[in-house]
Structure formats: structure tokens, C-alpha cells
Design a protein around this motif. Structure first.
Motif, PDB file in Angstrom:
ATOM      1  N   LYS A 170      19.423  54.610  24.902  1.00 52.79           N
ATOM      2  CA  LYS A 170      18.819  54.578  26.019  1.00 52.79           C
ATOM      3  C   LYS A 170      18.336  53.078  26.352  1.00 52.79           C
ATOM      4  O   LYS A 170      18.566  52.650  27.631  1.00 52.79           O
ATOM      5  N   THR A 174      19.724  51.210  29.553  1.00 45.01           N
ATOM      6  CA  THR A 174      18.921  50.595  30.513  1.00 45.01           C
ATOM      7  C   THR A 174      19.226  49.179  30.917  1.00 45.01           C
ATOM      8  O   THR A 174      19.188  48.728  32.016  1.00 45.01           O
ATOM      9  N   ALA A 236      25.238  62.740  27.481  1.00 42.75           N
ATOM     10  CA  ALA A 236      23.963  63.040  28.382  1.00 42.75           C
ATOM     11  C   ALA A 236      22.790  62.167  28.625  1.00 42.75           C
ATOM     12  O   ALA A 236      22.168  61.809  29.627  1.00 42.75           O
ATOM     13  N   ALA A 237      22.592  61.467  27.399  1.00 43.75           N
ATOM     14  CA  ALA A 237      21.609  60.471  27.336  1.00 43.75           C
ATOM     15  C   ALA A 237      21.797  59.104  27.855  1.00 43.75           C
ATOM     16  O   ALA A 237      21.046  58.664  28.728  1.00 43.75           O
ATOM     17  N   LYS A 239      23.675  58.991  30.853  1.00 50.60           N
ATOM     18  CA  LYS A 239      23.736  59.394  32.204  1.00 50.60           C
ATOM     19  C   LYS A 239      22.350  59.600  32.571  1.00 50.60           C
ATOM     20  O   LYS A 239      21.854  59.607  33.680  1.00 50.60           O
ATOM     21  N   SER A 240      21.311  59.977  31.831  1.00 45.59           N
ATOM     22  CA  SER A 240      19.906  60.288  32.217  1.00 45.59           C
ATOM     23  C   SER A 240      19.083  58.927  32.492  1.00 45.59           C
ATOM     24  O   SER A 240      18.293  59.013  33.195  1.00 45.59           O
ATOM     25  N   VAL A 241      19.685  57.968  31.834  1.00 43.64           N
ATOM     26  CA  VAL A 241      19.231  56.616  32.175  1.00 43.64           C
ATOM     27  C   VAL A 241      20.043  55.915  33.407  1.00 43.64           C
ATOM     28  O   VAL A 241      19.316  55.339  34.240  1.00 43.64           O
ATOM     29  N   PRO A 243      22.824  57.161  35.887  1.00 40.86           N
ATOM     30  CA  PRO A 243      23.594  58.187  36.358  1.00 40.86           C
ATOM     31  C   PRO A 243      25.111  57.783  36.793  1.00 40.86           C
ATOM     32  O   PRO A 243      25.915  58.526  36.872  1.00 40.86           O
ATOM     33  N   LYS A 278      24.340  70.085  26.666  1.00 43.45           N
ATOM     34  CA  LYS A 278      23.704  69.125  27.704  1.00 43.45           C
ATOM     35  C   LYS A 278      24.714  69.123  28.831  1.00 43.45           C
ATOM     36  O   LYS A 278      25.949  68.945  28.819  1.00 43.45           O
ATOM     37  N   GLU A 280      25.039  67.326  31.616  1.00 42.44           N
ATOM     38  CA  GLU A 280      25.376  66.119  31.877  1.00 42.44           C
ATOM     39  C   GLU A 280      26.497  65.378  30.878  1.00 42.44           C
ATOM     40  O   GLU A 280      26.724  64.406  31.417  1.00 42.44           O
TER      41      GLU A 280
END
Length: 322
Positions: A170, A174, A236-237, A239-241, A243, A278, A280
Motif C-alpha cells: 500500500k 501510494t 484489491a489492496a 486498487k484500494s489505494v 483505483p 475481494k 476489486e
């Protein structure tokens, strides 16, 4: 093979064979690489990805610690050569199989840092900054399926994997979010290399009974359920940060990305979601490898050099990643 705008060729270790392009756009703008149907888009135009699979300079020892000062000039030289040859994409391996990064507690197996001196994240960011100078898109391949027990711990244990996600993945996503040179994240190189043949499961996504896939050349350690979970959670991780980031996997052969030819698409959205839970955590495109038989110099009948992209019946772009 009939090539379409959803296919590109990447060749390994500093030797680049470039495919004649029907559509070509240099990736130098504020827009990121995106997917529309079975095509890649850049600057509102279809783009044909063409380039090379550099892989590594020193296996697993290119980023973090104090490795990068040796790595950078050698990778930059390959960016220059690719630019001169008309290429636009390079696939580069990052952790390999936990040779050095991430830093793992050898007793607990949990990730405790990206590396030992805080340089890893900046090194990968600088890699993309350097690629941007030459209008090159980078596909960083996070892992390579091998025998190292540190990697196996992350695949086996979701808590250990979560330590990697929280401490390395993550923060990396980022730091790289929105970067113009970020083509896509490639979660793992050839997961089939450490899978178990004839694994028994009631779900076709995970069952390999009676089908000689030729898998497990590095050893029989995991079934598809564990490996697809590993991929799903990391996708998924990311895309959570971020997208807008694209995610793929360096898939061994074309036979495992299709529901045609009496096969099962192991990397479908459905299979990945079943494995990891998940929504995503899916792939944006398929990155498939293609090698001839070492003895007969023939390609598998379902391989990418025997078919055009529509033959596989998938609704996402396909690239030839190796």
C-alpha cells in the motif's frame, strides 16, 4: 500469429524483438494507461504495447538496501535502447521470491519493513521517474513463483501477507499513484511453477485432476485456491489505494485464461473472487507467456503464438509478457 491491438511481445534479458505496430502512441502525456474493452488506451487513442522483459539486473537485489546505485545506470541504458528501437513498455521484476526485499522477521515470517534502510520505495519511484524520461511504461512484477520459504509464508498465511500489504504494497501504490510511467502491476511471474498437479477440488477454478498442465516445475507447493487468493488480496489492496492502477499476472500459458477448448479460465473475475473474497481483486488484462518446447521447438496448441486474441473468448486485453 495474427497480432491484434491487444497483444504485445516482451522478450527476456536485454534482447528486444519489436513487433511491427498497426497502432502506436508514445506514452508521454498526463493521461495514464487504461483499458477499454479489449484495447489499451492512452491519450484517448488505442495504443499497442511493444517492448521487452528486462526482468532483473541482479536477481532479487536491485531495489532497496544499497542496490539501486548499481541497478539504475544499467536499467537506464535499456530504456535508452528501447526508446531508440521504438518500444514503449518494459517489464521489470521487483522482489522476485523474497531474496532481499521485503525485510521479513526470520522467526515470525512477518514483514517488518520494505528493506533495511528505508530506500526501497524511493528506488522504485526513481525507476519510474527514469522510465518517464524515455517515454517508457514500466510493468513492475512484484513476485516470481519460486522455492524460497519467505515467499511461501506469504502465500500460505493471509496474516503474513497482510503484513506485506500494509507495510510495503500500500505505501508503494501510494507513492506511485498516478505516475505516468506506471503501466500496470504484475502480481506474480508464472504462478503455475509452484502449483500441485492433479489437485482435487469440487470447484473447477481450483481442480486440476486429470489434466496434464505441465505445472509444478519448481516444485509442488500450492493449489490454485491459495495462489489465486494471494493474487486477489494484493490486487484489491492496490486498487484500494489507487483505483486507476491496472493489475495483471504473468501467466504461464494461454490454456489457463480461457473457458474454451474444454479448459477453465483460472484467472477470471469469478475464480479470483472465490479464492480471496475481494470484489476489486481481479485482473484488468491478461499477460500470458509463450515458449516453444525445448526439444521439438513447437508451441503448445493453445499457446499465444498459435492463436489470435479473440480465439480465447475473453473480454479483456491480452499481452504476451514473455
Amino acid at each position: 500469429m495474427k497480432m491484434t491491438s491487444s497483444l504485445f511481445g516482451l522478450v527476456s534479458m536485454n534482447v528486444f524483438v519489436l513487433i511491427v505496430l498497426t497502432v502506436f502512441v508514445q506514452p508521454a502525456s498526463s493521461n495514464r494507461l487504461t483499458v477499454s474493452g479489449t484495447s489499451f488506451m492512452l491519450n484517448n487513442n488505442k495504443v499497442f504495447l511493444s517492448g521487452g522483459n528486462l526482468a532483473w539486473i541482479n536477481y532479487g537485489c536491485d531495489y532497496g538496501y544499497d542496490f539501486y546505485p548499481n541497478t539504475k545506470p544499467k536499467v537506464e541504458e535499456q530504456f535508452k535502447l528501447m526508446k531508440q528501437a521504438g518500444g514503449n513498455t518494459m517489464r521489470i521484476w521487483i522482489h522476485c521470491e523474497c531474496v532481499s526485499s521485503p525485510l521479513i522477521n526470520e522467526t515470525s515470517g512477518y514483514v517488518i519493513a520494505p528493506d533495511n534502510n528505508g530506500k526501497f520505495l524511493g528506488d522504485v519511484k526513481d525507476l519510474l521517474d527514469t522510465a518517464e524520461k524515455y517515454d517508457i511504461l514500466v510493468i513492475p512484477t512484484l513476485w516470481s513463483a519460486g522455492k524460497h520459504p519467505r515467499l511461501h509464508g506469504l502465500i500460505n498465511d493471509t496474516k503474513k501477507l497482510q503484513s506485506y500489504i500494509d507495510i510495503v504494497l500500500k505505501p508503494l501504490a501510494t507513492k506511485l499513484k498516478g505516475h505516468k510511467a506506471l503501466g500496470a502491476y504484475d502480481i506474480c511471474n508464472e504462478p503455475e511453477g509452484i502449483l500441485i498437479r492433479h489437485s482435487v477440488d469440487t470447484d473447477p477454478c481450483f481442480d486440476t485432476r486429470g489434466v496434464n498442465f505441465g505445472i509444478g516445475w519448481h516444485g509442488a507447493f500450492f493449489d490454485y485456491k491459495h495462489m489465486l487468493r494471494f493474487i486477489n488480496l494484493q490486487s484489491a489492496a492496490i486498487k484500494s489505494v489507487d483505483p486507476g492502477a491496472l493489475v495483471t499476472v504473468g501467466i504461464w500459458e494461454g490454456k489457463v485464461i480461457t473457458d474454451k477448448f474444454n479448459m477453465v479460465n483460472r484467472y477470471s473475475d469469478d475464480c479470483l473472487r472465490k479464492a480471496g473474497g475481494k470484489k476489486e481483486g481481479v485482473l484488468d488484462f491478461y499477460s500470458v507467456h509463450g515458449y516453444s518446447n525445448a526439444i521439438g521447438q513447437t508451441f503448445d496448441s493453445l499457446g499465444v503464438f498459435k492463436h489470435s486474441a479473440p480465439d480465447y473468448g475473453v473480454n479483456k486485453p491480452i499481452v504476451v509478457g514473455e
